[in-house]
Enzyme design. Structure first.
Site, PDB file in Angstrom:
ATOM      1  CD  GLU A 190      51.874  36.697  56.800  1.00 60.04           C
ATOM      2  OE1 GLU A 190      51.655  36.366  57.976  1.00 60.04           O
ATOM      3  OE2 GLU A 190      51.623  37.842  56.360  1.00 60.04           O
ATOM      4  N   PRO A 191      53.411  34.876  51.030  1.00 59.37           N
ATOM      5  CG  PRO A 191      54.404  33.264  49.639  1.00 59.37           C
ATOM      6  CD  PRO A 191      54.229  33.637  51.089  1.00 59.37           C
ATOM      7  N   GLY A 192      51.190  35.843  48.412  1.00 60.44           N
ATOM      8  CA  GLY A 192      49.882  35.544  47.830  1.00 60.44           C
ATOM      9  C   GLY A 192      49.965  35.734  46.326  1.00 60.44           C
ATOM     10  NE  ARG A 193      49.885  41.711  44.072  1.00 60.20           N
ATOM     11  CZ  ARG A 193      48.800  42.497  44.126  1.00 60.20           C
ATOM     12  NH1 ARG A 193      48.008  42.594  43.078  1.00 60.20           N
ATOM     13  NH2 ARG A 193      48.523  43.191  45.209  1.00 60.20           N
ATOM     14  CE1 TYR A 239      42.902  48.081  45.684  1.00 58.07           C
ATOM     15  CE2 TYR A 239      42.761  46.286  44.109  1.00 58.07           C
ATOM     16  CZ  TYR A 239      42.651  46.756  45.401  1.00 58.07           C
ATOM     17  OH  TYR A 239      42.294  45.895  46.397  1.00 58.07           O
ATOM     18  CB  CYS A 289      23.865  50.002  35.804  1.00 57.07           C
ATOM     19  SG  CYS A 289      22.932  48.868  34.791  1.00 57.07           S
ATOM     20  CD  GLU A 290      28.677  51.530  40.160  1.00 54.33           C
ATOM     21  OE1 GLU A 290      29.513  52.441  40.221  1.00 54.33           O
ATOM     22  OE2 GLU A 290      28.185  50.973  41.143  1.00 54.33           O
ATOM     23  NE  ARG A 328      44.439  43.417  41.715  1.00 51.64           N
ATOM     24  CZ  ARG A 328      45.382  44.067  41.073  1.00 51.64           C
ATOM     25  NH1 ARG A 328      45.433  44.022  39.757  1.00 51.64           N
ATOM     26  NH2 ARG A 328      46.277  44.758  41.728  1.00 51.64           N
ATOM     27  N   GLY A 339      53.830  40.305  49.778  1.00 52.86           N
ATOM     28  CA  GLY A 339      53.981  41.576  49.085  1.00 52.86           C
ATOM     29  C   GLY A 339      54.798  41.575  47.816  1.00 52.86           C
TER      30      GLY A 339
HETATM   31  N1  LLP Z   1      50.178  39.101  54.574  1.00 52.88           N
HETATM   32  C1  LLP Z   1      49.344  40.070  54.982  1.00 52.88           C
HETATM   33  C2  LLP Z   1      49.262  40.365  56.411  1.00 52.88           C
HETATM   34  C3  LLP Z   1      48.572  40.771  54.052  1.00 52.88           C
HETATM   35  O1  LLP Z   1      47.751  41.734  54.466  1.00 52.88           O
HETATM   36  C4  LLP Z   1      48.666  40.450  52.669  1.00 52.88           C
HETATM   37  C5  LLP Z   1      47.865  41.157  51.672  1.00 52.88           C
HETATM   38  C6  LLP Z   1      49.539  39.422  52.291  1.00 52.88           C
HETATM   39  C7  LLP Z   1      50.288  38.771  53.271  1.00 52.88           C
HETATM   40  C8  LLP Z   1      49.707  38.978  50.865  1.00 52.88           C
HETATM   41  O2  LLP Z   1      50.216  39.961  50.054  1.00 52.88           O
HETATM   42  P1  LLP Z   1      50.658  39.607  48.564  1.00 52.88           P
HETATM   43  O3  LLP Z   1      51.834  38.675  48.630  1.00 52.88           O
HETATM   44  O4  LLP Z   1      49.504  38.987  47.881  1.00 52.88           O
HETATM   45  O5  LLP Z   1      51.016  40.918  47.987  1.00 52.88           O
HETATM   46  N2  LLP Z   1      43.319  43.394  46.797  1.00 52.88           N
HETATM   47  C9  LLP Z   1      44.604  44.011  46.529  1.00 52.88           C
HETATM   48  C10 LLP Z   1      45.698  43.400  47.383  1.00 52.88           C
HETATM   49  C11 LLP Z   1      45.423  43.491  48.863  1.00 52.88           C
HETATM   50  C12 LLP Z   1      46.498  42.837  49.690  1.00 52.88           C
HETATM   51  C13 LLP Z   1      46.090  42.740  51.119  1.00 52.88           C
HETATM   52  N3  LLP Z   1      47.036  42.081  51.964  1.00 52.88           N
HETATM   53  C14 LLP Z   1      44.910  43.895  45.048  1.00 52.88           C
HETATM   54  O6  LLP Z   1      44.084  43.378  44.299  1.00 52.88           O
HETATM   55  O7  LLP Z   1      45.944  44.353  44.608  1.00 52.88           O
END
Ligand code: LLP
Length: 419
Positions: free
Chosen positions: A273-276, A316, A343-344, A312, A239
Site C-alpha cells: 500500500e505505497p502512498g508517499r 509535524y 492568523c496563527e 505538514r 510506509g
Molecule cells: N496503508 C495504511 C494502512 C496507512 O495507514 C498508510 C498511511 C499507508 C498505507 C500509506 O503510507 P505511505 O506509503 O504513504 O507512507 N499525513 C502524514 C502521513 C500519514 C500516513 C497515514 N497512513 C504525513 O503527511 O506525513
C-alpha cells in the site's frame, strides 16, 4: 527523483515553465508531474515483478480522480479508508478486485457500500468490527473477505504522529491476541478469512523495521496454516519514505530484495500500500511572495500559501525544500521564516531557513508536496482550496479547479429564526 528541473533559468515541470502555469492558473496551486508519477509507480511495481503481488496505492496520500485514473491505468489498486475514498476510487475506475479497506472506525454504511462494490477485502482492526462486518454481510447474503490487521509492536523510527505499529497505537490487533481473533473470524459464517495485514508507519527510511514486522507476521501465518486457516494474501502496508532534505530512504528494489525471499515460497499474493513514495516527490506547491517583513527578531517572507494549503510543516514540523522558480544571481542568503496569511503563529512553511533574498511577486516552489498536501488542506480562514494541475509532455491540465467563494458556503443555511 523527479521531473522538476531548472532549464533556461527557470524551474520547469515536464517541459512546462512553472511561470506559465502561474500566469494562467494563478497561485497558490499544486503541480504534479505525470512522468514522475508513472516512473515511481513502475519502479515500485516492477521491483516486485518476480512474485505475485498487488500494488494498492494508498489514496489518502493523493486522491485526485485524475491521479487515481492514471494509477488504475498502470494496474494499481487502492488502499481505501473511508466511504468517500471508495466513491472516488470507483469513479476513477479502480477495479474493486484490487481494493482493500483499512481503518479502525468503519461504519455500517461504509461496510455495506464496500460489500456492494465487492472489494477484494477488509483489513479488520478489532473484534467488534469483525462482528459488525459479519452482521452486515449476513443481511446482504454475502461473505466478506477479510485480512486481520496485526499490530506487530515494531518501532518504525519515524514521527510519532505517523507511527502506527506500536503497542500503544490505536491500530490493528495485538500480535499476542491474533490467533484468538482469527479463530473468531473463522467461526463467522459470513466472513471468509483470506489474509494478514500490517502497516507500521509512514516515512520509513530503513529496511529493518519492514523486515522485523514481516517476520512477526510470517510466524503467525505459519501457525494459522498449521491450524487450517488458508492465508492467501499477505499485506505489508505502505510506509516507504522519500527524500525531503537529506534522507536516504531505501529504493523499492531494496525493499523487494529484502522481502521477496521471505514470502516467495508461501503461495500467497503480496499486497502493498505505497502512498508517499509514489506521489510525494511528483508534486510541488507553487506560491508567490507577497511581502517581506523585517522585525527586530526576524525576517518573514510572507507568501500566498498557508498552513491550510499544506499543513505538514505546522503539524509535524516537516521540512519541505523551498526553491525560487526563477534562477538568477542572488545576494547572500539570510535566515528567514516563510509564512502564510493565516492568523496563527503556527502558520509557516519553513522556519529559520537560509534563503536568498526574494522579490515581491516572485514564485516559489515548495518541493515534495505531492503526498499529504492537497488532501490535508482545509478552508480555514475561509480560504478557498487551491487548484491541482497535472503536467504531461509540455502541456498542463487543471485537474481540480480553484474553489470559489460560493464553494465556501455551499451547504450552509441560515435558519428561519435568523431570517
Ligand atoms: N496503508 C495504511 C494502512 C496507512 O495507514 C498508510 C498511511 C499507508 C498505507 C500509506 O503510507 P505511505 O506509503 O504513504 O507512507 N499525513 C502524514 C502521513 C500519514 C500516513 C497515514 N497512513 C504525513 O503527511 O506525513
Amino acid at each position: 527523483m523527479h521531473d522538476f528541473e531548472y532549464r533556461d533559468g527557470e524551474l520547469q515541470c515536464d517541459g512546462v515553465p512553472l511561470s506559465r502555469i502561474g500566469k494562467e492558473v494563478g497561485t497558490p496551486c499544486y503541480i504534479y508531474s505525470y512522468s514522475t508519477l508513472i516512473r515511481h509507480f513502475r519502479a515500485f511495481d516492477g521491483a516486485f515483478r518476480g512474485i505475485p503481488h498487488i500494488v494498492a496505492f494508498a489514496m489518502k496520500a493523493n486522491s485526485n480522480l485524475a491521479i487515481l485514473r492514471l494509477m488504475a491505468r498502470e494496474g494499481s489498486g487502492a488502499d481505501i479508508v473511508s466511504g468517500g475514498e471508495l466513491f472516488r476510487a470507483l469513479k476513477a475506475g479502480v477495479p474493486p478486485s484490487k481494493m482493500v479497506f483499512a481503518g479502525v472506525g468503519k461504519s455500517r454504511e461504509e461496510i455495506r457500500a464496500a460489500l456492494e462494490a465487492d472489494i477484494l477485502m477488509f483489513n479488520v482492526e478489532s473484534s467488534p468490527e469483525l462482528q459488525l462486518l459479519s452482521e452486515v454481510a449476513a443481511e446482504m447474503g454475502r461473505r466478506a473477505r477479510v485480512a486481520l490487521r496485526i499490530n506487530p509492536d515494531i518501532d518504525p523510527k519515524t514521527h510519532p504522529y505517523i507511527s502506527t505499529g506500536l503497542k500503544k497505537s490505536k491500530f490493528g490487533i495485538a500480535a499476542d491476541r491474533a490467533l484468538e481473533e482469527f479463530k473468531l473470524a473463522s467461526s463467522l459464517k459470513h466472513v471468509e478469512v483470506v489474509g494478514v495485514h500490517k502497516h507500521i508507519g509512514s516515512q520509513l527510511t530503513e529496511i529493518t523495521p519492514f523486515v522485523d514486522a514481516l517476520k512477526r507476521i510470517l510466524s503467525l501465518v505459519e501457525l494459522l496454516k498449521a491450524q487450517g486457516t488458508d492465508i492467501r494474501y499477505i499485506n505489508i502496508g505502505g510506509g516507504l519514505g522519500i527524500t525531503y532534505a537529506d534522507e536516504r530512504p531505501p529504493h523499492p528494489k531494496d525493499l523487494a530484495e529484502a522481502i521477496s525471499p521471505m514470502v516467495r515460497d508461501l503461495k500467497c499474493v503480496l499486497i502493498m500500500e505505497p502512498g508517499r513514495v509514489i506521489v510525494g516527490n511528483a508534486g510541488i506547491l507553487m506560491t508567490k511572495v507577497l511581502y517581506t517583513k523585517d522585525t527586530d527578531a526576524k525576517r518573514f517572507v510572507i507568501v500566498d500559501a498557508a498552513m491550510n494549503d499544506l499543513i505538514r510543516p505546522s503539524l509535524y514540523g516537516a521540512f519541505h525544500d523551498i526553491r525560487p522558480v526563477r534562477e538568477m544571481p542572488r545576494s547572500a542568503t539570510r535566515t528567514v521564516d516563510v509564512v502564510g496569511p493565516v492568523c496563527e503563529s503556527g502558520d509557516f512553511l519553513a522556519k529559520d531557513r537560509a534563503m536568498p533574498d526574494m522579490a515581491n511577486g516572485e514564485l516559489l516552489a515548495v518541493m515534495s508536496a505531492g503526498a499529504y498536501g492537497f488532501v490535508m488542506s482545509s478552508n480555514y480562514n475561509s480560504r478557498p482550496r487551491i487548484p491541482e494541475v497535472l503536467v504531461k509532455d509540455g502541456q498542463f491540465h487543471v485537474i481540480r479547479a480553484r474553489e470559489s467563494y460560493d464553494d465556501l458556503i455551499r451547504g450552509e443555511r441560515i435558519p428561519d429564526f435568523l431570517a
